[in-house]
Design a protein around this motif. Structure first.
Motif, PDB file in Angstrom:
ATOM      1  N   CYS A  42      -3.570  -5.420  11.942  1.00 20.40           N
ATOM      2  CA  CYS A  42      -3.345  -6.337  10.821  1.00 20.40           C
ATOM      3  C   CYS A  42      -2.087  -7.170  11.021  1.00 20.40           C
ATOM      4  CB  CYS A  42      -3.233  -5.547   9.513  1.00 20.40           C
ATOM      5  SG  CYS A  42      -4.760  -4.709   9.035  1.00 20.40           S
ATOM      6  N   THR A  43      -2.040  -8.291  10.318  1.00 22.79           N
ATOM      7  CA  THR A  43      -0.896  -9.198  10.404  1.00 22.79           C
ATOM      8  C   THR A  43       0.347  -8.584   9.794  1.00 22.79           C
ATOM      9  OG1 THR A  43      -2.473 -11.023  10.144  1.00 22.79           O
ATOM     10  CG2 THR A  43      -0.142 -11.550   9.907  1.00 22.79           C
ATOM     11  N   SER A  44       0.206  -7.965   8.605  1.00 21.93           N
ATOM     12  CA  SER A  44       1.358  -7.401   7.897  1.00 21.93           C
ATOM     13  C   SER A  44       0.942  -6.138   7.160  1.00 21.93           C
ATOM     14  CB  SER A  44       1.927  -8.407   6.879  1.00 21.93           C
ATOM     15  OG  SER A  44       2.285  -9.625   7.494  1.00 21.93           O
ATOM     16  N   ARG A  45       1.946  -5.293   6.866  1.00 22.36           N
ATOM     17  CA  ARG A  45       1.730  -4.132   6.004  1.00 22.36           C
ATOM     18  C   ARG A  45       2.247  -4.490   4.613  1.00 22.36           C
ATOM     19  NH1 ARG A  45       4.644   0.731   7.828  1.00 22.36           N
ATOM     20  NH2 ARG A  45       6.278  -0.800   8.310  1.00 22.36           N
ATOM     21  N   LEU A  46       1.443  -4.193   3.606  1.00 22.77           N
ATOM     22  CA  LEU A  46       1.751  -4.604   2.230  1.00 22.77           C
ATOM     23  C   LEU A  46       1.702  -3.397   1.305  1.00 22.77           C
ATOM     24  CD1 LEU A  46       2.051  -6.848  -0.004  1.00 22.77           C
ATOM     25  CD2 LEU A  46      -0.457  -6.981   0.008  1.00 22.77           C
ATOM     26  N   ARG A  47       2.694  -3.299   0.411  1.00 27.84           N
ATOM     27  CA  ARG A  47       2.679  -2.195  -0.552  1.00 27.84           C
ATOM     28  C   ARG A  47       2.897  -2.714  -1.977  1.00 27.84           C
ATOM     29  NH1 ARG A  47       7.622  -0.362  -2.597  1.00 27.84           N
ATOM     30  NH2 ARG A  47       9.503  -1.119  -1.512  1.00 27.84           N
ATOM     31  N   ILE A  48       2.509  -1.873  -2.941  1.00 32.68           N
ATOM     32  CA  ILE A  48       2.734  -2.163  -4.360  1.00 32.68           C
ATOM     33  C   ILE A  48       4.041  -1.508  -4.776  1.00 32.68           C
ATOM     34  CG2 ILE A  48       1.819  -1.860  -6.698  1.00 32.68           C
ATOM     35  CD1 ILE A  48      -0.967  -1.546  -5.404  1.00 32.68           C
ATOM     36  N   ASN A  49       4.871  -2.201  -5.511  1.00 29.19           N
ATOM     37  CA  ASN A  49       6.133  -1.639  -5.983  1.00 29.19           C
ATOM     38  C   ASN A  49       5.862  -0.676  -7.140  1.00 29.19           C
ATOM     39  OD1 ASN A  49       8.896  -1.275  -6.047  1.00 29.19           O
ATOM     40  ND2 ASN A  49       9.217  -2.919  -7.527  1.00 29.19           N
ATOM     41  N   MET A  50       6.317   0.559  -7.013  1.00 31.06           N
ATOM     42  CA  MET A  50       6.100   1.571  -8.049  1.00 31.06           C
ATOM     43  C   MET A  50       7.422   2.247  -8.403  1.00 31.06           C
ATOM     44  SD  MET A  50       2.471   3.292  -6.859  1.00 31.06           S
ATOM     45  CE  MET A  50       2.788   3.201  -5.095  1.00 31.06           C
ATOM     46  N   VAL A  51       7.494   2.817  -9.581  1.00 27.52           N
ATOM     47  CA  VAL A  51       8.725   3.462 -10.033  1.00 27.52           C
ATOM     48  C   VAL A  51       8.972   4.729  -9.232  1.00 27.52           C
ATOM     49  CG1 VAL A  51       8.484   2.526 -12.360  1.00 27.52           C
ATOM     50  CG2 VAL A  51       7.550   4.787 -11.834  1.00 27.52           C
ATOM     51  N   HIS A  52      10.211   5.180  -9.252  1.00 23.05           N
ATOM     52  CA  HIS A  52      10.598   6.373  -8.509  1.00 23.05           C
ATOM     53  C   HIS A  52       9.802   7.588  -9.006  1.00 23.05           C
ATOM     54  CE1 HIS A  52      13.091   9.143  -6.262  1.00 23.05           C
ATOM     55  NE2 HIS A  52      13.293   9.854  -7.380  1.00 23.05           N
ATOM     56  N   GLY A  53       9.318   8.375  -8.066  1.00 25.40           N
ATOM     57  CA  GLY A  53       8.574   9.581  -8.406  1.00 25.40           C
ATOM     58  C   GLY A  53       7.070   9.416  -8.317  1.00 25.40           C
ATOM     59  N   VAL A  54       6.586   8.175  -8.219  1.00 23.48           N
ATOM     60  CA  VAL A  54       5.153   7.908  -8.047  1.00 23.48           C
ATOM     61  C   VAL A  54       4.988   7.184  -6.719  1.00 23.48           C
ATOM     62  CG1 VAL A  54       3.099   6.806  -8.992  1.00 23.48           C
ATOM     63  CG2 VAL A  54       4.842   7.703 -10.539  1.00 23.48           C
ATOM     64  N   ASP A  55       4.328   7.838  -5.775  1.00 19.57           N
ATOM     65  CA  ASP A  55       4.248   7.242  -4.438  1.00 19.57           C
ATOM     66  C   ASP A  55       2.881   6.668  -4.108  1.00 19.57           C
ATOM     67  OD1 ASP A  55       2.812   9.551  -4.246  1.00 19.57           O
ATOM     68  OD2 ASP A  55       3.848  10.340  -2.483  1.00 19.57           O
ATOM     69  N   GLU A  62      -8.941   7.693   1.040  1.00 20.93           N
ATOM     70  CA  GLU A  62      -8.315   8.208  -0.171  1.00 20.93           C
ATOM     71  C   GLU A  62      -7.148   9.152   0.119  1.00 20.93           C
ATOM     72  OE1 GLU A  62     -12.699   7.488  -1.188  1.00 20.93           O
ATOM     73  OE2 GLU A  62     -11.505   8.132   0.531  1.00 20.93           O
ATOM     74  N   GLY A  63      -7.246   9.953   1.167  1.00 19.17           N
ATOM     75  CA  GLY A  63      -6.195  10.922   1.443  1.00 19.17           C
ATOM     76  C   GLY A  63      -5.265  10.527   2.573  1.00 19.17           C
ATOM     77  N   ASN A  64      -5.814   9.882   3.595  1.00 17.36           N
ATOM     78  CA  ASN A  64      -5.043   9.607   4.803  1.00 17.36           C
ATOM     79  C   ASN A  64      -4.610   8.152   4.955  1.00 17.36           C
ATOM     80  OD1 ASN A  64      -5.407  12.332   5.625  1.00 17.36           O
ATOM     81  ND2 ASN A  64      -7.461  11.799   6.362  1.00 17.36           N
ATOM     82  N   GLY A  65      -5.094   7.282   4.105  1.00 15.48           N
ATOM     83  CA  GLY A  65      -4.740   5.877   4.205  1.00 15.48           C
ATOM     84  C   GLY A  65      -5.436   5.187   5.363  1.00 15.48           C
ATOM     85  N   ILE A  66      -4.848   4.080   5.801  1.00  9.15           N
ATOM     86  CA  ILE A  66      -5.430   3.296   6.888  1.00  9.15           C
ATOM     87  C   ILE A  66      -5.115   3.961   8.222  1.00  9.15           C
ATOM     88  CG2 ILE A  66      -5.395   1.042   8.036  1.00  9.15           C
ATOM     89  CD1 ILE A  66      -4.615  -0.196   5.376  1.00  9.15           C
ATOM     90  N   SER A  67      -6.106   4.023   9.102  1.00  4.61           N
ATOM     91  CA  SER A  67      -5.877   4.600  10.427  1.00  4.61           C
ATOM     92  C   SER A  67      -4.877   3.745  11.205  1.00  4.61           C
ATOM     93  CB  SER A  67      -7.196   4.709  11.193  1.00  4.61           C
ATOM     94  OG  SER A  67      -7.816   3.438  11.304  1.00  4.61           O
ATOM     95  N   LYS A  68      -4.185   4.365  12.144  1.00  5.49           N
ATOM     96  CA  LYS A  68      -3.087   3.712  12.862  1.00  5.49           C
ATOM     97  C   LYS A  68      -3.553   2.472  13.606  1.00  5.49           C
ATOM     98  CE  LYS A  68       0.602   4.646  16.201  1.00  5.49           C
ATOM     99  NZ  LYS A  68       1.230   5.675  17.087  1.00  5.49           N
ATOM    100  N   ASN A  69      -4.702   2.550  14.298  1.00  3.62           N
ATOM    101  CA  ASN A  69      -5.159   1.411  15.086  1.00  3.62           C
ATOM    102  C   ASN A  69      -5.560   0.233  14.210  1.00  3.62           C
ATOM    103  OD1 ASN A  69      -7.344   2.843  14.124  1.00  3.62           O
ATOM    104  ND2 ASN A  69      -8.681   2.288  15.839  1.00  3.62           N
ATOM    105  N   VAL A  70      -6.105   0.520  13.020  1.00  2.00           N
ATOM    106  CA  VAL A  70      -6.467  -0.562  12.102  1.00  2.00           C
ATOM    107  C   VAL A  70      -5.208  -1.209  11.541  1.00  2.00           C
ATOM    108  CG1 VAL A  70      -7.581  -1.119   9.900  1.00  2.00           C
ATOM    109  CG2 VAL A  70      -8.719   0.405  11.520  1.00  2.00           C
ATOM    110  N   ALA A  71      -4.224  -0.405  11.166  1.00  2.00           N
ATOM    111  CA  ALA A  71      -2.971  -0.944  10.626  1.00  2.00           C
ATOM    112  C   ALA A  71      -2.265  -1.823  11.654  1.00  2.00           C
ATOM    113  CB  ALA A  71      -2.059   0.189  10.183  1.00  2.00           C
ATOM    114  N   MET A  72      -2.300  -1.408  12.910  1.00  2.00           N
ATOM    115  CA  MET A  72      -1.646  -2.178  13.966  1.00  2.00           C
ATOM    116  C   MET A  72      -2.359  -3.504  14.223  1.00  2.00           C
ATOM    117  SD  MET A  72      -0.650   0.814  16.721  1.00  2.00           S
ATOM    118  CE  MET A  72      -0.029  -0.389  17.879  1.00  2.00           C
TER     119      MET A  72
END
Length: 406
Positions: free
Chosen positions: A369-382, A357-367
């Motif tokens: 994975c095949t790809s990094r994927l994000r949701i498109n959000m409006v400016h000001g909401v990250d 919830e606070g730190n996201g995916i750990s570095k070794n797990v992200a590495m």
């Protein structure tokens, strides 16, 4: 000359209409209405008494069902307090104390069963899903069934609409009896369901749990023991199926049980086949997680692995499995943006990985994975809360996956 005796105030039945009453026709009409109202009240009271008698007879007739009272709860508590064994272990001796023990003082922590964990399910809909899961297991629709030990319910939950758990229990018994008529109540004696049913008032249920129980239903069962060997067998079985479609949700370091329960519910909604937890994830079978999942934890198998990064890298991404994994991130330089992926561009076999919830995916797990994927959000909401992000991603990936060709 003796004065006319006034009617007793304790006589609740309306007096008969006096034809010579000075109140005239209007007075007679009011008395008639009172009489009919009193008769209707008595008829309703009789109906309730008869229904209660029928239910009591049903409970006494069925060997798998027991009624508990406040006095019995207090006796069980006294008996267990005098027991030299301090651990809350469940035994199969069939006694009332052994049946109630898993529910006692639920705030105190998990119950054990021969050193294996037991889960507690709360709420009428959650318990209903659990009972229906038993039916699916009997009809070979679910190869990852959960073993149910007992139900603890109020009479209204068992017998009355809209829940009426007796209907689901009857279907389960009929399945065991190879299709006996569902309306044949005598079939209840033929085969019992694979669990015991305890019936008590709201006060009795609250006295057992140690806090007020308003939902009207509790259940307990044994937490399935699944490991990486089970996961391998599960994936092997999916390989042999005609459809090669496979959807996996992997969770890395989720720490809040309510969030985990919501993510399990999302998984069920979007057809996830299995949920894989990292070793540092919170307990999916904690009461709050089970409750928030609305019982869908019983329908989606969950397995915990020691090394999530290794499982993704060496198992999912292997040439044998060929599972594409997507690490959910909020980084602007992510490899993929969900909304920019076209229809049929997601492979049939995929894994979505969600992080803490606070730190996201750990570095070794992200590495891994095949790809990094994000949701498109409006400016000001990250960022979004992890359950909401999970729902958006699972829906989005599912809608963009390649359709299965017959």
């Amino acid at each position: 000359m003796m004065a006319e005796q006034e009617p007793s105030s304790g006589d609740k039945r309306p007096a008969s209409v006096d034809q010579t009453s000075t109140h005239g026709f209007a007075g007679e009409s009011n008395q008639e209405k009172k009489r009919k109202k009193w008769e209707a009240k008595q008829a309703k009271k009789k109906e309730i008494q008869e229904r209660q008698s029928e239910r009591q007879a049903w409970i006494e007739k069925c060997q798998f069902c027991s009624q508990i009272s406040l006095d019995q709860v207090q006796k069980v508590r006294q008996q267990l307090s005098e027991d030299s064994d301090g651990d809350k272990y469940y035994t199969r001796d069939g006694s009332l104390s052994s049946l109630l023990r898993p529910y006692l003082d639920l705030k105190d922590g998990p119950t054990k069963h021969d050193k294996a964990k037991m889960f507690i399910a709360e709420g009428t809909e959650t318990v209903r899903v659990l009972v229906q899961q038993c039916l699916k297991s009997n009809t070979n629709e679910n190869n990852s069934s959960v073993q149910v030990v007992s139900l603890l319910v109020k009479p209204a939950t068992l017998f009355d609409e809209p829940v009426k758990l007796i209907n689901d229990i009857q279907k389960l018994i009929n399945t065991n009896n190879n299709g006996v008529n569902e309306k044949d109540e005598s079939s209840m004696e033929a085969t019992a369901p694979p669990f015991h049913v305890l019936v008590g008032t709201e006060d009795s249920l609250s006295a057992v749990a140690g806090f007020h129980i308003a939902r009207g239903a509790l259940a307990c069962g044994i937490v399935p023991q699944r490991d990486e060997s089970w996961l391998d067998s599960f994936l092997d079985a999916k390989e042999k199926m005609k459809s090669r479609q496979l959807r996996i949700l992997a969770l890395d370091g989720i720490s809040d049980t309510a969030n985990l329960g919501s993510m399990i519910r999302c998984s069920a909604a979007f057809g996830i086949d299995v949920i894989v937890l990292s070793n540092d994830c919170c307990d999916a079978w904690y009461r709050r997680s089970v409750r928030v999942s609305m019982g869908h934890i019983f329908n989606v198998p969950i397995v915990r692995v020691d090394d999530l990064a290794g499982t993704i890298r060496n198992n999912f991404s292997s040439s044998q499995r060929n599972i594409t994994s997507y690490a959910a991130v909020i980084d602007l330089d992510a490899d993929l943006v969900l909304e920019q992926i076209g229809k049929d561009e997601i492979p049939q076999r995929w894994c979505c990985v969600m992080g803490n919830e606070g730190n996201g995916i750990s570095k070794n797990v992200a590495m891994a994975c095949t790809s990094r994927l994000r949701i498109n959000m409006v400016h000001g909401v990250d960022s979004l809360s992890v359950p909401i992000a999970t729902g958006i991603l699972l829906h989005g990936i599912k809608e963009r996956e390649k359709s299965y060709e017959q």
